[in-house]
Design a protein around this motif. Structure first.
Motif, PDB file in Angstrom:
ATOM      1  N   TYR A  55      44.467   2.787 -21.062  1.00 26.76           N
ATOM      2  CA  TYR A  55      43.966   2.471 -22.402  1.00 26.76           C
ATOM      3  C   TYR A  55      44.788   1.362 -23.043  1.00 26.76           C
ATOM      4  O   TYR A  55      44.239   0.452 -23.682  1.00 26.76           O
ATOM      5  N   LEU A  56      46.109   1.447 -22.871  1.00 28.37           N
ATOM      6  CA  LEU A  56      46.997   0.450 -23.470  1.00 28.37           C
ATOM      7  C   LEU A  56      47.082  -0.830 -22.642  1.00 28.37           C
ATOM      8  O   LEU A  56      47.377  -1.901 -23.180  1.00 28.37           O
ATOM      9  N   GLN A  57      46.847  -0.708 -21.325  1.00 29.40           N
ATOM     10  CA  GLN A  57      46.913  -1.868 -20.427  1.00 29.40           C
ATOM     11  C   GLN A  57      45.598  -1.988 -19.657  1.00 29.40           C
ATOM     12  O   GLN A  57      45.549  -1.733 -18.450  1.00 29.40           O
ATOM     13  N   PRO A  58      44.513  -2.367 -20.336  1.00 31.18           N
ATOM     14  CA  PRO A  58      43.213  -2.432 -19.639  1.00 31.18           C
ATOM     15  C   PRO A  58      43.240  -3.498 -18.544  1.00 31.18           C
ATOM     16  O   PRO A  58      43.827  -4.563 -18.705  1.00 31.18           O
ATOM     17  N   ASN A  59      42.618  -3.177 -17.410  1.00 28.74           N
ATOM     18  CA  ASN A  59      42.563  -4.090 -16.275  1.00 28.74           C
ATOM     19  C   ASN A  59      41.112  -4.189 -15.825  1.00 28.74           C
ATOM     20  O   ASN A  59      40.528  -3.207 -15.371  1.00 28.74           O
ATOM     21  N   ASP A  60      40.534  -5.397 -15.944  1.00 24.23           N
ATOM     22  CA  ASP A  60      39.117  -5.576 -15.613  1.00 24.23           C
ATOM     23  C   ASP A  60      38.838  -5.324 -14.135  1.00 24.23           C
ATOM     24  O   ASP A  60      37.704  -5.035 -13.747  1.00 24.23           O
ATOM     25  N   ALA A  61      39.880  -5.447 -13.305  1.00 22.23           N
ATOM     26  CA  ALA A  61      39.684  -5.281 -11.866  1.00 22.23           C
ATOM     27  C   ALA A  61      39.668  -3.812 -11.451  1.00 22.23           C
ATOM     28  O   ALA A  61      39.380  -3.494 -10.301  1.00 22.23           O
ATOM     29  N   ILE A  62      39.977  -2.929 -12.382  1.00 28.23           N
ATOM     30  CA  ILE A  62      40.063  -1.507 -12.059  1.00 28.23           C
ATOM     31  C   ILE A  62      39.126  -0.719 -12.964  1.00 28.23           C
ATOM     32  O   ILE A  62      39.111  -0.908 -14.180  1.00 28.23           O
ATOM     33  N   ASN A  63      38.343   0.149 -12.365  1.00 21.56           N
ATOM     34  CA  ASN A  63      37.528   1.097 -13.125  1.00 21.56           C
ATOM     35  C   ASN A  63      38.212   2.456 -13.014  1.00 21.56           C
ATOM     36  O   ASN A  63      37.961   3.206 -12.058  1.00 21.56           O
ATOM     37  N   PRO A  64      39.088   2.771 -13.954  1.00 19.89           N
ATOM     38  CA  PRO A  64      40.055   3.854 -13.711  1.00 19.89           C
ATOM     39  C   PRO A  64      39.545   5.272 -13.917  1.00 19.89           C
ATOM     40  O   PRO A  64      40.160   6.206 -13.417  1.00 19.89           O
ATOM     41  N   LYS A  65      38.457   5.470 -14.637  1.00 20.99           N
ATOM     42  CA  LYS A  65      38.102   6.830 -15.044  1.00 20.99           C
ATOM     43  C   LYS A  65      37.887   7.752 -13.850  1.00 20.99           C
ATOM     44  O   LYS A  65      38.581   8.762 -13.685  1.00 20.99           O
ATOM     45  N   THR A  66      36.909   7.427 -13.015  1.00 22.31           N
ATOM     46  CA  THR A  66      36.618   8.280 -11.862  1.00 22.31           C
ATOM     47  C   THR A  66      37.753   8.244 -10.854  1.00 22.31           C
ATOM     48  O   THR A  66      38.129   9.277 -10.274  1.00 22.31           O
ATOM     49  N   LEU A  67      38.318   7.038 -10.646  1.00 21.86           N
ATOM     50  CA  LEU A  67      39.395   6.894  -9.667  1.00 21.86           C
ATOM     51  C   LEU A  67      40.605   7.727 -10.046  1.00 21.86           C
ATOM     52  O   LEU A  67      41.184   8.425  -9.198  1.00 21.86           O
ATOM     53  N   LEU A  68      41.014   7.689 -11.319  1.00 20.65           N
ATOM     54  CA  LEU A  68      42.172   8.455 -11.770  1.00 20.65           C
ATOM     55  C   LEU A  68      41.932   9.945 -11.622  1.00 20.65           C
ATOM     56  O   LEU A  68      42.821  10.702 -11.182  1.00 20.65           O
ATOM     57  N   ALA A  69      40.720  10.405 -11.958  1.00 19.98           N
ATOM     58  CA  ALA A  69      40.396  11.823 -11.808  1.00 19.98           C
ATOM     59  C   ALA A  69      40.463  12.239 -10.345  1.00 19.98           C
ATOM     60  O   ALA A  69      40.992  13.314 -10.010  1.00 19.98           O
ATOM     61  N   LEU A  70      39.936  11.380  -9.444  1.00 22.64           N
ATOM     62  CA  LEU A  70      39.997  11.681  -8.017  1.00 22.64           C
ATOM     63  C   LEU A  70      41.443  11.727  -7.521  1.00 22.64           C
ATOM     64  O   LEU A  70      41.810  12.596  -6.722  1.00 22.64           O
ATOM     65  N   VAL A  71      42.262  10.780  -7.983  1.00 18.01           N
ATOM     66  CA  VAL A  71      43.674  10.751  -7.583  1.00 18.01           C
ATOM     67  C   VAL A  71      44.371  12.050  -7.983  1.00 18.01           C
ATOM     68  O   VAL A  71      45.118  12.635  -7.189  1.00 18.01           O
ATOM     69  N   VAL A  72      44.129  12.506  -9.205  1.00 23.06           N
ATOM     70  CA  VAL A  72      44.774  13.732  -9.688  1.00 23.06           C
ATOM     71  C   VAL A  72      44.359  14.931  -8.847  1.00 23.06           C
ATOM     72  O   VAL A  72      45.200  15.731  -8.397  1.00 23.06           O
ATOM     73  N   VAL A  73      43.052  15.073  -8.586  1.00 21.81           N
ATOM     74  CA  VAL A  73      42.549  16.235  -7.842  1.00 21.81           C
ATOM     75  C   VAL A  73      43.008  16.194  -6.381  1.00 21.81           C
ATOM     76  O   VAL A  73      43.532  17.184  -5.845  1.00 21.81           O
ATOM     77  N   VAL A  74      42.827  15.042  -5.729  1.00 19.09           N
ATOM     78  CA  VAL A  74      43.181  14.937  -4.312  1.00 19.09           C
ATOM     79  C   VAL A  74      44.686  15.093  -4.122  1.00 19.09           C
ATOM     80  O   VAL A  74      45.141  15.791  -3.200  1.00 19.09           O
ATOM     81  N   TYR A  75      45.451  14.466  -5.007  1.00 20.72           N
ATOM     82  CA  TYR A  75      46.898  14.579  -4.854  1.00 20.72           C
ATOM     83  C   TYR A  75      47.358  16.019  -5.066  1.00 20.72           C
ATOM     84  O   TYR A  75      48.258  16.501  -4.362  1.00 20.72           O
ATOM     85  N   GLY A  76      46.756  16.720  -6.017  1.00 19.97           N
ATOM     86  CA  GLY A  76      47.118  18.106  -6.250  1.00 19.97           C
ATOM     87  C   GLY A  76      46.917  18.962  -5.005  1.00 19.97           C
ATOM     88  O   GLY A  76      47.776  19.773  -4.654  1.00 19.97           O
ATOM     89  N   LEU A  77      45.786  18.754  -4.309  1.00 18.83           N
ATOM     90  CA  LEU A  77      45.511  19.529  -3.099  1.00 18.83           C
ATOM     91  C   LEU A  77      46.476  19.165  -1.971  1.00 18.83           C
ATOM     92  O   LEU A  77      47.010  20.048  -1.280  1.00 18.83           O
ATOM     93  N   LEU A  78      46.711  17.863  -1.775  1.00 15.48           N
ATOM     94  CA  LEU A  78      47.631  17.438  -0.726  1.00 15.48           C
ATOM     95  C   LEU A  78      49.056  17.892  -1.028  1.00 15.48           C
ATOM     96  O   LEU A  78      49.786  18.306  -0.117  1.00 15.48           O
ATOM     97  N   PHE A  79      49.445  17.820  -2.283  1.00 19.53           N
ATOM     98  CA  PHE A  79      50.788  18.223  -2.692  1.00 19.53           C
ATOM     99  C   PHE A  79      51.004  19.710  -2.420  1.00 19.53           C
ATOM    100  O   PHE A  79      52.042  20.113  -1.883  1.00 19.53           O
TER     101      PHE A  79
END
Length: 461
Positions: A96-120
């Motif tokens: 939110y504070l550092q928007p990056n046009d090259a990244i669509n973070p909403k779905t990607l960030l949610a996937l990272v959190v869920v997948v990392y939690g399972l792998l961790f």
């Protein structure tokens, strides 16, 4: 052995970081059906490196790198869920504070959190299973059966993830030797004849012997232990092993020589200068940031009960010098005999309870820090009259005054509440002496993060 534990913590950290970046690419593939390349790869790696750095701080703050923590229970899953929730919010705030046009973070960030939690979860369970298994475990024999060694055996049994097992006790005063004798409360053999030590070392695969006595060993016992060197047996003094496992110093197992060998205040001069500079800068900033809260806290205190806004009391500081410690008042003044606070103390007001649990009642102590009477980190200061009684009853109590008292300290983040009673103070002093011996900027930083965790998890009071 300290290095071995540090290596294990570094190994956890290293694999955690590898999993983070592996998760990023896996989540990206699940989201887009391909892997990032070129500028897109650079943008994703740079952005998530910042986010992952924040995650590691959160993980450390929540104790995810404590080797004794069990990884196969609901408490661990709950702590991980809290860590990932905070990490996800920090990631969302970053984008939110550092928007990056090259990244669509909403779905990607949610996937990272869920997948990392399972792998961790899977990785940490696997790692914990390795150290709970027999192949990696270290067998410990105790040369001497004392309250401290018995406490150590219980501590090892309660912390299986550390990888240590108590295998036997040697006690010359024991009437029975061998399998027929067991240590009280532990299913651990007790032997009384020194020649049998070699047999038990070989039979139980004990490769670490903890020597409880701080005196010169009897000749026959020393000869037997010396003969075990060919079996690659390692030796460690009880205070060092106790400190390694429990991170506190056993009062009953040390003497004046321990202080002469382990306490070097002159070597800490540069650290003290750095700490004082850090204290002044942080106290000034904290005072400026918190100042707008003072009128509202003062109003709430006055509305709930009669009496002053501040609670001022004489406390014992460094080198036994007294000073006036200041806090926001959290107790009623009517009928208050100024006795030490107890559990569920009826004198504490409702708002005072909130101030205590959130540690907001400590805010005015920044004035004590600016004045030089206190530090952010150090043993908690005690009332002079109580300190005098405790010093008369507990060995080496006065040595805790070799450093400045603090708002928070190693004892305060231990996860236990210790009252001014003799029994509790004895344990509290063990933590204070650990800090006295090991104080450093890194330990202070660790205490700072653990304090945040203690407040966030509503531990202590």
């Amino acid at each position: 052995m300290q290095k071995n534990l540090k290596r294990r913590q570094f190994r956890l950290l290293f694999v955690d970081v590898l999993l983070m970046y592996g998760t990023l690419f896996l989540a990206y593939y699940l989201r887009h059906g391909n892997l990032p390349v070129g500028p897109g790869l650079r943008d994703h790696v740079l952005s998530f490196t910042v986010i992952y750095a924040m995650w590691l701080i959160v993980f450390y703050t929540l104790g995810m790198y404590r080797l004794e923590m069990a990884t196969d229970n609901l408490a661990f899953i709950r702590r991980l869920a809290i860590a990932l929730s905070i990490g996800g919010l920090l990631g969302a705030l970053y984008f939110y504070l550092q928007p990056n046009d090259a990244i669509n973070p909403k779905t990607l960030l949610a996937l990272v959190v869920v997948v990392y939690g399972l792998l961790f979860l899977g990785w940490r369970y696997f790692y914990g299973a390795i150290w709970r298994g027999k192949r990696q475990r270290i067998g410990v024999g105790f040369i001497g059966m004392t309250p401290e060694t018995l406490a150590m055996a219980e501590a090892l049994a309660a912390r299986p993830n550390l990888g240590y097992d108590a295998r036997f006790f040697f006690d010359e005063g024991a009437k029975v030797s061998g399998e027929g004798a067991k240590a009280s409360g532990e299913d651990v053999p007790v032997i009384a004849y020194s020649p049998m030590i070699r047999h038990f070392v070989a039979d139980t695969d004990a490769d670490l012997l903890v020597i409880a006595s701080d005196r010169e060993l009897p000749h026959e016992l020393a000869r037997v232990l010396f003969g075990l060197l060919e079996l690659r047996v390692r030796y460690i003094r009880l205070p060092d092993f106790y400190e390694l496992i429990l991170r506190r110093v056993p009062i009953g197992a040390i003497n004046e020589t321990w202080f002469l060998e382990n306490i070097d205040l002159k070597a800490k001069l540069s650290y003290e200068w750095f700490k004082r500079l850090t204290d002044v800068v942080m106290a000034a900033l904290f005072f400026a940031v918190s100042l707008p809260l003072w009128p509202f806290i003062a109003l709430a205190i006055k509305l709930e009960s009669r009496g002053p806004i501040f609670f001022i009391q004489r406390r014992l500081g460094r080198f036994d010098k007294t000073f006036a410690m200041i806090k926001f008042r959290t107790m009623r003044t009517d009928g208050n005999d100024q006795s030490p606070t107890g559990v569920k103390d009826s004198r504490i007001t409702k708002f005072g309870g909130f101030l205590r649990s959130s540690r907001l009642d400590e805010i005015p102590q920044v004035l004590n820090i600016l004045k030089g009477d206190m530090s952010f980190v150090g043993p908690r200061p005690e009332r002079p009259e109580i300190a005098a009684k405790l010093a008369a009853a507990i060995p080496y109590y006065s040595q805790r005054h070799l450093v400045k008292p603090g708002i928070t300290g190693w004892d305060q983040v231990s996860g236990e509440y210790h009252s001014p009673s003799i029994e509790d103070t004895n344990k509290k002093l063990q933590y204070d002496l650990y800090y006295l011996k090991n104080m450093s900027p890194l330990l202070d930083l660790s205490i700072f993060f653990k304090t945040i965790m203690t407040v966030a998890m509503r531990e202590g009071r």
